[in-house]
Motif scaffolding. Structure first.
Motif, PDB file in Angstrom:
ATOM      1  N   LEU A  76     -20.033 -47.612  29.319  1.00 45.22           N
ATOM      2  CA  LEU A  76     -19.002 -48.110  30.232  1.00 45.22           C
ATOM      3  C   LEU A  76     -17.636 -48.119  29.548  1.00 45.22           C
ATOM      4  N   LEU A  77     -17.607 -48.592  28.319  1.00 44.82           N
ATOM      5  CA  LEU A  77     -16.340 -48.654  27.591  1.00 44.82           C
ATOM      6  C   LEU A  77     -15.843 -47.254  27.224  1.00 44.82           C
ATOM      7  N   ASP A  78     -16.750 -46.380  26.816  1.00 42.74           N
ATOM      8  CA  ASP A  78     -16.351 -45.018  26.434  1.00 42.74           C
ATOM      9  C   ASP A  78     -15.778 -44.244  27.616  1.00 42.74           C
ATOM     10  N   ASN A  79     -16.144 -44.651  28.832  1.00 39.30           N
ATOM     11  CA  ASN A  79     -15.625 -43.989  30.033  1.00 39.30           C
ATOM     12  C   ASN A  79     -14.275 -44.553  30.479  1.00 39.30           C
ATOM     13  N   ASN A  80     -13.813 -45.603  29.804  1.00 39.78           N
ATOM     14  CA  ASN A  80     -12.493 -46.152  30.100  1.00 39.78           C
ATOM     15  C   ASN A  80     -11.420 -45.169  29.625  1.00 39.78           C
ATOM     16  N   VAL A  81     -10.438 -44.885  30.463  1.00 37.77           N
ATOM     17  CA  VAL A  81      -9.436 -43.856  30.143  1.00 37.77           C
ATOM     18  C   VAL A  81      -8.569 -44.223  28.934  1.00 37.77           C
ATOM     19  N   MET A  82      -8.577 -45.488  28.522  1.00 33.59           N
ATOM     20  CA  MET A  82      -7.761 -45.911  27.392  1.00 33.59           C
ATOM     21  C   MET A  82      -8.547 -45.982  26.084  1.00 33.59           C
ATOM     22  N   ILE A  83      -9.866 -45.756  26.145  1.00 33.63           N
ATOM     23  CA  ILE A  83     -10.720 -45.958  24.983  1.00 33.63           C
ATOM     24  C   ILE A  83     -11.287 -44.622  24.505  1.00 33.63           C
ATOM     25  N   GLU A  84     -11.165 -44.383  23.196  1.00 29.83           N
ATOM     26  CA  GLU A  84     -11.726 -43.167  22.599  1.00 29.83           C
ATOM     27  C   GLU A  84     -13.191 -43.359  22.223  1.00 29.83           C
ATOM     28  N   LYS A  85     -13.508 -44.518  21.589  1.00 32.31           N
ATOM     29  CA  LYS A  85     -14.879 -44.785  21.165  1.00 32.31           C
ATOM     30  C   LYS A  85     -15.087 -46.275  21.034  1.00 32.31           C
ATOM     31  N   SER A  86     -16.322 -46.727  21.331  1.00 33.35           N
ATOM     32  CA  SER A  86     -16.623 -48.155  21.233  1.00 33.35           C
ATOM     33  C   SER A  86     -17.952 -48.368  20.518  1.00 33.35           C
ATOM     34  N   GLN A  87     -18.127 -49.589  20.026  1.00 29.37           N
ATOM     35  CA  GLN A  87     -19.395 -50.017  19.436  1.00 29.37           C
ATOM     36  C   GLN A  87     -19.664 -51.434  19.917  1.00 29.37           C
TER      37      GLN A  87
END
Length: 235
Positions: A76-87
């Motif tokens: 969900l976070l990785d699909n955010n247009v402002m986010i490159e990568k999440s953990q």
């Protein structure tokens, strides 16, 4: 006697498993204590509240730790247009941690009535409602064939602290050449194409710093770097 030994052995084996299962079940039913968002950056293109809304339909609702789907949350976070990568991970005390690597803009682009960022990967990135990046403006004839050279140029500018500090705007000409506006008013640089960029940068720096020393920056309006090994100036 054998039965007693068997029961004793069975107890020794099963009791730790039962305790572990009880502790695991108890942990899964524990309500989520807190959500901690680590942006990994001081620039907040996506706010903490937006991250929490991304993860939960109702951030205020009580959610058992056992119902968390960490892999789905990362997607969900990785699909955010402002986010490159999440953990995303959860600690034993019930704290959900979300580490966010935000996309980083290198230019604010104005093209065909639209405004957006160019990010470090050379991709379009929407403007943020919560933070405005201090990056040069890129405008002009940014047709598809000019996009990659413009990305290389803006990366070149970003990686040089002096250029990043002093260049405020880059204009793309129909022939693929570039012009800069400098932070000093009415100071325009004809940079030409991206070819021999390092040499042109060295010439510009040397000339600019010499003018700063002599206090004559305001006396020049145009600096032409398109010719090899020379700087042509217009007062």
């Amino acid at each position: 006697m054998y039965i007693k030994r068997f029961l004793k052995l069975l107890t020794i084996v099963l009791l730790p498993l039962a305790v572990q299962l009880f502790a695991s079940t108890r942990h899964k039913m524990r309500p989520l204590k807190e959500v901690v968002v680590d942006h990994q950056s001081e620039d907040l293109y996506v706010t903490e509240e937006a991250v929490k809304r991304n993860l939960f339909k109702d951030p205020q609702a009580i959610t058992p730790v056992g119902l968390l789907r960490l892999g789905e949350m990362e997607n969900l976070l990785d699909n955010n247009v402002m986010i490159e990568k999440s953990q995303v991970y959860c600690t034993i005390d019930g704290v959900l941690n979300a580490k966010i690597k935000q996309r980083q803009p290198i230019a604010r682009v104005y093209r065909e009535g639209r405004a957006f960022y160019m990010d470090e990967q050379g991709k379009e990135m929407p403007l943020s409602a919560s933070f405005s990046a201090r990056v040069p403006i890129l405008r002009g004839d940014i047709r598809p064939s000019h996009w990659q050279p413009s990305y290389e140029l803006m990366t070149f500018i970003k990686n040089d602290p002096w250029m990043a500090e002093n260049i405020t705007e880059v204009a793309v000409k129909p022939n693929g050449e570039y012009e800069f506006l400098m932070r000093v008013p009415h100071f325009r640089v004809l940079f030409g194409t991206f070819e021999e960029a390092a040499l042109k940068k060295a010439n510009l720096k040397a000339f600019y710093k010499q003018l700063e020393k002599t206090g004559k920056l305001g006396e020049y309006s145009v600096v032409n770097l398109k010719y090899t090994n020379q700087v042509v100036c217009t007062r």
